[in-house]
Design a protein around this motif. Structure first.
Motif, PDB file in Angstrom:
ATOM      1  N   GLU A  85      27.081  26.410   8.709  1.00  0.00           N
ATOM      2  CA  GLU A  85      27.933  26.998   7.679  1.00  0.00           C
ATOM      3  C   GLU A  85      29.364  27.172   8.193  1.00  0.00           C
ATOM      4  O   GLU A  85      30.330  26.886   7.459  1.00  0.00           O
ATOM      5  CB  GLU A  85      27.360  28.369   7.250  1.00  0.00           C
ATOM      6  N   ASN A  89      32.693  24.963   6.657  1.00  0.00           N
ATOM      7  CA  ASN A  89      33.608  25.776   5.855  1.00  0.00           C
ATOM      8  C   ASN A  89      34.911  26.120   6.587  1.00  0.00           C
ATOM      9  O   ASN A  89      35.794  26.741   5.992  1.00  0.00           O
ATOM     10  CB  ASN A  89      32.913  27.085   5.440  1.00  0.00           C
ATOM     11  N   LYS A  91      38.589  25.752   8.163  1.00  0.00           N
ATOM     12  CA  LYS A  91      39.794  24.993   7.841  1.00  0.00           C
ATOM     13  C   LYS A  91      40.433  24.557   9.152  1.00  0.00           C
ATOM     14  O   LYS A  91      40.965  25.369   9.914  1.00  0.00           O
ATOM     15  CB  LYS A  91      40.790  25.851   7.030  1.00  0.00           C
ATOM     16  N   MET A 125      30.343  17.371   2.362  1.00  0.00           N
ATOM     17  CA  MET A 125      31.045  18.645   2.148  1.00  0.00           C
ATOM     18  C   MET A 125      32.475  18.371   1.668  1.00  0.00           C
ATOM     19  O   MET A 125      33.191  17.549   2.253  1.00  0.00           O
ATOM     20  CB  MET A 125      31.095  19.455   3.447  1.00  0.00           C
ATOM     21  N   ASP A 126      32.809  19.033   0.610  1.00  0.00           N
ATOM     22  CA  ASP A 126      34.177  18.869   0.076  1.00  0.00           C
ATOM     23  C   ASP A 126      35.107  19.808   0.860  1.00  0.00           C
ATOM     24  O   ASP A 126      35.372  20.933   0.452  1.00  0.00           O
ATOM     25  CB  ASP A 126      34.172  19.197  -1.414  1.00  0.00           C
ATOM     26  N   ASN A 127      35.576  19.340   2.012  1.00  0.00           N
ATOM     27  CA  ASN A 127      36.479  20.088   2.903  1.00  0.00           C
ATOM     28  C   ASN A 127      37.523  19.097   3.426  1.00  0.00           C
ATOM     29  O   ASN A 127      37.251  18.299   4.319  1.00  0.00           O
ATOM     30  CB  ASN A 127      35.710  20.704   4.056  1.00  0.00           C
ATOM     31  N   GLN A 153      23.414  18.785  -7.183  1.00  0.00           N
ATOM     32  CA  GLN A 153      24.383  19.826  -7.493  1.00  0.00           C
ATOM     33  C   GLN A 153      23.832  20.822  -8.523  1.00  0.00           C
ATOM     34  O   GLN A 153      24.228  21.996  -8.517  1.00  0.00           O
ATOM     35  CB  GLN A 153      25.666  19.185  -8.031  1.00  0.00           C
ATOM     36  N   SER A 182      23.785  25.920  -0.150  1.00  0.00           N
ATOM     37  CA  SER A 182      24.794  26.878  -0.635  1.00  0.00           C
ATOM     38  C   SER A 182      25.177  27.867   0.470  1.00  0.00           C
ATOM     39  O   SER A 182      24.290  28.359   1.195  1.00  0.00           O
ATOM     40  CB  SER A 182      24.244  27.660  -1.844  1.00  0.00           C
ATOM     41  N   GLU A 186      30.980  32.036   1.769  1.00  0.00           N
ATOM     42  CA  GLU A 186      32.184  31.264   1.483  1.00  0.00           C
ATOM     43  C   GLU A 186      32.263  30.821   0.031  1.00  0.00           C
ATOM     44  O   GLU A 186      33.263  30.235  -0.400  1.00  0.00           O
ATOM     45  CB  GLU A 186      32.222  30.019   2.394  1.00  0.00           C
ATOM     46  N   GLN A 187      31.157  31.043  -0.693  1.00  0.00           N
ATOM     47  CA  GLN A 187      31.097  30.620  -2.089  1.00  0.00           C
ATOM     48  C   GLN A 187      31.326  29.113  -2.221  1.00  0.00           C
ATOM     49  O   GLN A 187      31.976  28.638  -3.143  1.00  0.00           O
ATOM     50  CB  GLN A 187      32.128  31.384  -2.932  1.00  0.00           C
ATOM     51  N   THR A 188      30.749  28.378  -1.276  1.00  0.00           N
ATOM     52  CA  THR A 188      30.853  26.915  -1.284  1.00  0.00           C
ATOM     53  C   THR A 188      29.450  26.336  -1.167  1.00  0.00           C
ATOM     54  O   THR A 188      28.464  27.035  -0.926  1.00  0.00           O
ATOM     55  CB  THR A 188      31.723  26.418  -0.110  1.00  0.00           C
ATOM     56  N   SER A 189      29.374  24.998  -1.283  1.00  0.00           N
ATOM     57  CA  SER A 189      28.085  24.303  -1.126  1.00  0.00           C
ATOM     58  C   SER A 189      28.315  22.875  -0.683  1.00  0.00           C
ATOM     59  O   SER A 189      29.405  22.307  -0.893  1.00  0.00           O
ATOM     60  CB  SER A 189      27.294  24.326  -2.448  1.00  0.00           C
TER      61      SER A 189
END
Length: 598
Positions: A85, A89, A91, A125-127, A153, A182, A186-189
């Protein structure tokens, strides 16, 4: 119905009967049993194949489930890993930071090293700060539009999906576990994809005897032990469209142009929003191949046996027909009156036995014909003798000399004494003449024969007066016995003429008839001049001579011959004589006169 069937069978020729019997007794039962056993053997082979296929599917299901569970357990572990995680997540400001972060997370590689069931792991992962490498990827538009990605999704956390998708890294197709991961803090997935080792999955299927495949919900063949089927759809291999959507059961369908039986078993992995199917295609031709081979072998053996049986029946029927035809020809030959030659049929069967019995019958017929001919000959001779004795008794025994002497005596008596005695003698002479004329019958009662004898003796006593005496010793029981006519009177006449006529003082004639058991004994004796042995032998020779002489003892020989002809085995007359003492002649006949008659 039964008489009609019997008549039809009786009208058939022997060869046809044998063939019809063979068809209904052997061929039809063998055909029915053969068809029944063929069907049963095919059904048994197909049933055994179904049982084996079901067992194979269960084995594939268990092993495939174990393989999928490894991926599921790995996904569960990674989805709950806090380090993953933080890495996905974070940056990142520099490339170095990304590389160091990736290097600090060796879990993907460790899982690949520990489990051969997994061939690849990647995480989408959308990062934008992350870099694409072999394990962490930024989903591009093509990936995000992929059905499997969109399905992931929209699924709940912890629910996995199994999809047959291409790995863009090597361009190969894999059965992959797809799970949304999920991160609540971070409220991401992201989307975790774990590739199954397809070589291992295919190796599980290749151990199976029948065509076996793993199919997804869309009918796509994920893995198969049949070359060329991987990546195809059930529709591509020619499966019936009505069966493609089935999830479980046994179905009949043409597969790849062959009649087949399919067993479909569902495979639902743990916590999965979709499922897989294990499909085993059992080619009916292959399943019953051994049974068909056995049936063909049995058909060949049975056909050979039937052909041999038909040939044997044909050979046996030919032999029987020839023998029966030979017997028939000989019967027709005998029917025309040709009794010469015996029927020669070898063997010990019924036909040979019938031929032997027929030969015996023909021999019996020949014997009977010979006996009948001999009997007819004797009867003709006997009839001739009977006629002859009548004529000769009239013409010879009652000769002119006898009549002259009788008439002379009547004349003298009539002259000296009157009519009473003459009337008596004339009456006796008439009675004698009538009895002689009635002597044409084959048999007469002994009492009638004795009447003739008495008449004759009374006439002779009238002639010889006190020189002639006679005695009748008759058994009353014997008087009803049958006897040939004029059989005793010639013997009495012979005794009077040849025994007493040359004796001056005369003598006595004794007639004896006695019944003893089933025989009647007759004897005529006189106490006249008698005969010596030489004369007696000559008399016996005259009686047995083949031809009689003109001046021979006609009466005696006639009696002797008729006795021998009338009674089988009868020796005829038997003579005893002593010179100066007299002569005795006797014979024996069966009681009733016909017990031994020819």
């Amino acid at each position: 119905m039964a008489p009609t069937l019997t008549r039809i069978i009786n009208d058939m020729k022997l060869r046809t009967k044998l063939f019809v019997s063979f068809i209904f007794v052997v061929f039809v039962p063998v055909l029915i049993v053969g068809l029944f056993l063929t069907v049963q053997l095919r059904e048994m082979a197909l049933g055994n194949a179904e049982e084996q296929t079901a067992a194979d599917i269960q084995r594939v299901k268990v092993r495939t489930s174990e393989l999928l569970n490894v991926a599921y357990d790995s996904a569960y572990r990674l989805a709950n890993d806090s380090r993953l995680e933080r890495i996905v997540n974070r940056k990142y400001e520099t490339v170095y930071d990304v590389v160091e972060a990736y290097r600090s997370y060796p879990d993907f590689k460790e899982l690949l090293r520990l489990y051969k069931e997994i061939s690849g792991i990647r995480f989408y992962m959308d990062n934008p700060t992350m870099l694409n490498n072999w394990e962490f990827l930024q989903p591009d538009k093509q990936i995000m539009d992929a059905p499997w990605y969109r399905s992931a999704q929209y699924t709940s956390p912890g629910i996995v999906g199994w999809d047959y998708i291409k790995d863009e890294r090597d361009g190969k197709m894999y059965l992959s576990l797809v799970q949304k991961v999920s991160f609540y803090k971070e409220q991401t997935s992201g989307v975790l994809v774990i590739n199954i080792n397809m070589a291992l999955l295919n190796s599980i299927l290749k151990q199976e005897t029948f065509d076996t495949m793993i199919v997804d919900d869309n009918g796509k063949i994920i893995a198969s032990n049949r070359a060329g089927w991987n990546g195809s759809t059930l529709d591509d291999i020619g499966m019936d469209r009505r069966v493609i959507s089935e999830t479980e059961g046994i179905f009949r369908s043409d597969v790849d142009g062959q009649a087949s039986q399919m067993l479909i078993e569902p495979l639902i992995p743990k916590s999965s929003y979709n499922s897989l199917r294990i499909v085993s295609v059992l080619s009916i031709g292959s399943a019953v191949k051994d049974a068909n081979r056995i049936n063909r072998l049995a058909l060949t053996v049975v056909s050979a046996g039937l052909i041999i049986a038909i040939l044997l029946i044909y050979a046996v029927s030919t032999i029987l027909s020839k023998r029966m035809l030979k017997l028939s020809k000989h019967i027709n030959k005998v029917a025309t009156g040709n009794l010469e030659g015996a029927l020669e049929i070898d063997g010990k069967d019924e036909i040979a036995q019938l031929s032997r019995q027929f030969n015996a019958m023909v021999q019996s017929i020949q014997s009977l014909m010979t006996e009948v001919q001999e009997s007819n000959r004797k009867n003709m001779i006997l009839e001739s003798k009977q006629n002859e004795i009548k004529l000769k008794m009239m013409a010879s025994q009652i000769n002119p000399h006898f009549l002259f002497n009788t008439l002379e005596s009547i004349r003298m008596k009539a002259h000296l004494k009157g009519e009473r005695e003459i009337s008596q003698i004339v009456g006796l002479l008439g009675k004698l003449m009538r009895k002689n004329l009635e002597a044409g019958r084959r048999k007469t009662a002994l009492s009638d024969e004795l009447t003739i004898v008495r008449c004759y003796l009374e006439i002779q006593k009238f002639r010889y007066e006190d020189r002639l005496h006679y005695k009748l010793e008759i058994d009353p029981e014997a008087e009803c016995a049958g006897i040939p006519p004029l059989i005793i009177q010639p013997l009495v006449e012979n005794a009077v003429i040849h025994g007493l006529e040359g004796k001056e003082e005369g003598g006595t004639v004794t007639i004896s008839v006695q019944a003893e058991g089933d025989r009647v004994h007759v004897s005529v004796a006189d106490d006249g001049t008698g005969m010596g042995r030489e004369q007696l032998d000559k008399l016996r020779g005259t009686l047995d001579a083949a031809e009689e002489e003109e001046q021979a003892r006609i009466g005696l020989r006639n009696v002797h011959t008729r006795l021998k002809l009338s009674y089988a085995g009868n020796p005829g007359l038997d003579y005893d004589s002593i010179p100066g003492k007299g002569t005795k002649v006797r014979f024996t006949i069966p009681w009733g006169g016909d017990a031994d008659e020819v």
